[in-house]
Write an enzyme that holds these catalytic residues in place. Structure first.
Site, PDB file in Angstrom:
ATOM      1  N   ASP A 204      63.332  22.713  65.925  1.00  0.00           N
ATOM      2  CA  ASP A 204      61.986  23.269  66.037  1.00  0.00           C
ATOM      3  C   ASP A 204      61.654  24.171  64.843  1.00  0.00           C
ATOM      4  O   ASP A 204      62.141  23.929  63.746  1.00  0.00           O
ATOM      5  CB  ASP A 204      61.896  24.045  67.361  1.00  0.00           C
ATOM      6  CG  ASP A 204      60.507  23.969  67.964  1.00  0.00           C
ATOM      7  OD1 ASP A 204      59.583  24.535  67.362  1.00  0.00           O
ATOM      8  OD2 ASP A 204      60.341  23.351  69.029  1.00  0.00           O
ATOM      9  N   HIS A 245      57.663  29.072  68.819  1.00  0.00           N
ATOM     10  CA  HIS A 245      57.848  27.898  69.677  1.00  0.00           C
ATOM     11  C   HIS A 245      59.323  27.623  69.992  1.00  0.00           C
ATOM     12  O   HIS A 245      59.713  27.469  71.154  1.00  0.00           O
ATOM     13  CB  HIS A 245      57.210  26.687  68.986  1.00  0.00           C
ATOM     14  CG  HIS A 245      57.099  25.488  69.840  1.00  0.00           C
ATOM     15  ND1 HIS A 245      57.845  24.359  69.620  1.00  0.00           N
ATOM     16  CD2 HIS A 245      56.341  25.242  70.911  1.00  0.00           C
ATOM     17  CE1 HIS A 245      57.532  23.456  70.525  1.00  0.00           C
ATOM     18  NE2 HIS A 245      56.624  23.966  71.328  1.00  0.00           N
ATOM     19  N   SER A 423      55.910  20.143  75.510  1.00  0.00           N
ATOM     20  CA  SER A 423      56.846  20.948  74.735  1.00  0.00           C
ATOM     21  C   SER A 423      57.705  21.817  75.623  1.00  0.00           C
ATOM     22  O   SER A 423      58.846  22.111  75.291  1.00  0.00           O
ATOM     23  CB  SER A 423      56.069  21.882  73.808  1.00  0.00           C
ATOM     24  OG  SER A 423      55.538  21.166  72.753  1.00  0.00           O
TER      25      SER A 423
END
Ligand SMILES: *[C@@H]1O[C@H](CO)[C@@H](O)[C@H](O)[C@H]1NC(C)=O
Ligand SMILES: *[C@@H]1O[C@H](CO)[C@@H](O)[C@H](O)[C@H]1NC(C)=O
Ligand SMILES: *[C@@H]1O[C@H](CO)[C@@H](O)[C@H](O)[C@H]1NC(C)=O
Ligand SMILES: [Ca+2]
Ligand SMILES: [Ca+2]
Ligand SMILES: [Ca+2]
Ligand SMILES: [Ca+2]
Length: 778
Positions: A204, A245, A423
């Site tokens: 990520d 994230h 996600s």
């Protein structure tokens, strides 16, 4: 029965009568004795407590042995005879060890539960058990392949009352509002299954590993920063303040419990690593490196990203990324295969579909979609025939999102209640796989996919559930259904590895067939016969893939449906309203999991139709099917074996195998070199030597140049020019070093892979930066 045995028979008769007399005389002294003598095959038997039970795996021995025992020709030695034979061995072993045979454990051939007889003091059996230690007998016995004693510890439940302030809000772990709409993990934790010994890597935008909820579970060994080319994947602050994230995903997997801070991860006993790769242009080569980074350390790769979810992109891993995925499942995790978990995408509002996303479509990935807290498909979720399963995430704006760790940089507080989209679903799935790998570390990448298909549960009655020929329910929205940690782990515990992967490919059918307008359709069939499958030995299906080349002025109007021999249909090429791309499909491979477990043999049918809007001039021209080919993936597992496994899996759901020390043996795996360079490999020595020579040459050159400059006493102008040249050369040297390093990495790659040159083709063109993070509009 010959006459010589007659005296022995009499003696036995006498002894048993004597024993019976003894028993009737001592009923109150040893109340457990009579019940333990009645041989009941149920397990666990009430008279067989955890501390008194031994699980054994027996070897049927040589055929000669069977002959001896069964006393007849073993040519027609069928399964039944084998099991009778095993029963006899089990009785013998039990007798010799002073134990009681409680019968075969479930459906597991050769596995028996033996109980110790706990009589009262002073009895006959007590004297016997003082002389015989069961462990010694089992250890030495030629027929015992493996044995294990029940330990009490697995019965001691741990409280899962955590003091983390946000744990009560983590409804995906324990939904108190809508009962049953959670991943059902608490019972797994209570049995001390938390992902110990497993590493999950978050591929990520970085992981804030100094975070209070991550530090204790962080694996620096599995981590890397491919954006800055250093080992530390710490996220960088950015203008949008959204490089949080990866940290959020890492928290969902392994946030530290009971530390009075934020939240708890699904597999909080596992290790979590980070590969920073999304904070910059993502190239094919970079992706390939990410998919295999530290592939003997990282067991599970959690990828919450993919091609643009704009409803008109058809893209996936390019050649290097594809090769890396394939290499990962072959060589990763000591040859059991890296587990790649990918999010199915957030393009629902653009009518996007994950069959156009090559990562989701790939047979090597576990494609995970999302459902909201009511178990329904959220507006952002995508459908496709290659969807394996779903788990929880955010929904519409009145519904709760996922509560997890957050970065503490910029505006971050270290904890968030608003992690959203598919996600957020993929890391939950990755965490559940970590729980599975703890109880059964040698599950292959395909075993994990099988277990998901076998255990996921139907949710959302409004979805298009279809029951396939093997009895599995699947919907394009939810795959095989909701992932359930309890079911996954219990199935993993009793799962024997499936036979190796085989495939069958039809010939490439060249066509030039126009695609008619719906409701007319172009129909093509392909028959797969017994003879076709003989060579590979394929019996049942896993993935089915269709590769097509189609020309069309607005490809989003084309619909492609595959019908498997059982009759179940898969919409492999769904319509997409905004995909008016005139490029058509060039050798695009669509895949489906909807025929999982079905018989491979039979007739496959492709139905293609054009759903034109009559008003659109742009889309008026007729589309053409240029060519197509069918590929079947599966194994030699027979249809009845699939059915047997389904029964075994359901039988395991009571938790009885988890509650005991039962475990299947695991092969050790291959010894595949990790790509971590130890200080003195021959490669690094060569590299150091080269570097040394280069440094020597450079210093000689520099000395010469400087002394020459002194001799000729150049003017200021020339000095400046030289400095410029010097800078240039330095620039050159820098590149040279990088090149040398790349070459070195290349060599390592070549060492470890079978002819796939991962880094030799350097992708100079940066691919469009893939959207990370909040691709949803929540
Ligand atoms: C969490 O910590 C508390 C003390 O703060 C303790 O009583 C409890 O047993 C712990 N829970 C777990 C699951 O370890
Ligand atoms: C959830 O887990 C519990 C054990 O903790 C089990 O008894 C129950 O059957 C499971 N529920 C489902 C729907 O699988
Ligand atoms: C849980 O399992 C780990 C390793 O598998 C072990 O070290 C630990 O002692 C166990 N804890 C309990 C309470 O059983
Ligand atoms: Ca870094
Ligand atoms: Ca915590
Ligand atoms: Ca998509
Ligand atoms: Ca997939």
């Amino acid at each position: 029965m010959a006459t010589p045995y007659f005296p022995t028979f009499l003696l036995l008769l006498f002894l048993s009568s004597f024993t019976l007399l003894l028993l009737t005389l001592l009923p109150s002294v040893s109340p457990s004795l009579p019940s333990s003598f009645s041989s009941s095959p149920s397990w666990p038997s009430p008279s067989c407590g955890p501390a008194q039970a031994w699980a054994v795996r027996l070897d049927a021995g040589s055929s000669h042995d069977i002959e001896d025992n069964a006393g007849s020709d073993y040519e027609d030695n069928n399964k039944e005879r084998r099991s009778v034979h095993l029963d006899a061995i089990a009785n013998r072993v039990a007798e010799q060890a002073g134990l009681q045979n409680q019968g075969q454990i479930g459906q597991l051939e050769g596995h028996y539960l033996l109980c110790s007889v706990k009589p009262g003091r002073g009895s006959f059996a007590d004297i016997w058990s003082e002389r015989v230690q069961p462990a010694d007998v089992l250890a030495a016995h030629p027929h015992v392949l493996w044995y294990s004693k029940d330990r009490v510890l697995s019965r001691s439940k741990r409280s899962v009352a955590f003091n983390d302030p946000h744990y009560p809000k983590q409804w995906h772990l324990h939904n108190d509002l809508n009962k049953g709409l959670d991943i059902n993990v608490t019972g797994v934790w209570e049995r001390n299954i938390t992902g110990q010994g497993v590493t999950v890597v978050v591929v990520d935008d970085g992981v804030e590993h100094t975070h209070q909820d991550i530090q204790a579970n962080y694996s620096p060994e599995g981590s890397y920063d491919l954006n800055s080319n250093d080992p530390d994947p710490m996220p960088h602050p950015d203008v949008h303040s959204d490089n949080h994230h990866g940290t959020r995903c890492a928290g969902e997997i392994a946030a530290v419990p009971n530390n009075s801070f934020c939240a708890v991860g699904v597999a909080y006993g596992s290790k979590v690593a980070g590969i920073r790769v999304l904070d910059g242009p993502l190239t094919d080569s970079l992706e390939a490196v990410a998919f295999n980074k530290h592939y003997q350390v990282n067991d599970i790769y959690s990828c919450s990203w993919g091609p643009d979810d704009d409803g008109h992109t058809v893209d996936g891993p390019h050649p290097l990324g594809k090769a890396a995925l394939q290499y990962g499942v072959i060589a990763g995790r000591k040859g059991f295969g890296s587990i790649f978990v990918v999010a199915s995408g957030n393009g629902g509002q653009y009518n996007d579909n994950c069959n156009y996303d090559g990562y989701a479509n790939s047979i090597y990935t576990i494609t995970v979609g999302a459902v909201d807290e009511n178990g329904r498909m959220p507006f952002y979720a995508e459908e496709c025939a290659s969807m394996l399963a779903v788990t929880f995430s955010s929904g519409g704006n009145k519904l709760r999102s996922i509560v997890t760790s957050d970065w503490s940089m910029q505006h971050g507080t270290g904890c968030t209640e608003s992690h959203t989209g598919t996600s957020a679903a993929a890391p939950l799935a990755a965490g559940m796989v970590a729980l599975m790998l703890q109880v059964r570390p040698c599950l292959s990448w395909r075993d994990v996919q099988h277990i998901i298909a076998f255990t996921a549960t139907k949710c959302d009655s409004t979805a298009d559930w279809g029951r396939n020929g093997a009895g599995f329910y699947h919907s394009h929205q939810h795959g095989f259904g909701l992932l359930n940690a309890w079911r996954l782990v219990n199935a993993a515990k009793v799962w024997e590895s499936v036979p190796f992967l085989v495939s069958y490919q039809s010939s490439t059918n060249k066509e030039d067939a126009s695609i008619p307008t719906y409701p007319d359709q172009l129909i093509r069939t392909w028959k797969v016969t017994t003879a076709d499958l003989k060579q590979s030995g394929m019996e049942t299906l896993e993935h089915v893939a269709v590769t097509v080349t189609i020309t069309h002025p607005c490809r989003g109007n084309v619909e492609i449906v595959l019908v498997c021999p059982s009759g179940i249909t898969s919409v492999i090429g769904a319509r997409r309203a905004i995909d008016r791309d005139p490029a058509g499909y060039q050798d695009w491979t669509f895949s489906t999991v909807r025929c999982w477990g079905e018989k491979a043999e039979g007739q496959y049918m492709l139905k293609i139709s054009d759903h034109k809007e009559p008003t659109s001039k742009q889309c008026a021209a007729v589309g053409v099917l240029k060519q197509w080919a069918l590929t079947l993936y599966g194994s030699s597992m027979t249809f009845s074996e699939v059915k047997e496994r389904q029964m075994l899996v359901e039988e395991a759901m009571s938790g009885k195998y988890l509650d005991s020390s039962f475990s299947l043996p695991c092969p050790p795996g291959l010894n595949i070199p990790s790509e971590i360079v130890s200080p003195f490999t021959s490669n690094s020595l060569k590299f150091l030597l080269l570097l040394g020579c280069f440094a020597l040459f450079w210093s000689l050159y520099y000395t010469l140049e400087v002394s020459l400059a002194h001799i000729y006493l150049r003017g200021l102008f020339c000095m400046g020019k030289r400095r410029g040249a010097h800078r240039n050369r330095r620039g050159h040297r820098g590149r040279g070093l990088e090149e040398a390093m790349e070459d070195e990495e290349e060599e390592e790659d070549e060492d470890r892979d079978s002819g796939v040159e991962l880094l030799t083709v350097l992708d100079s063109e940066a691919k469009v930066a893939l959207l990370n993070g909040e691709r949803t509009a929540t």
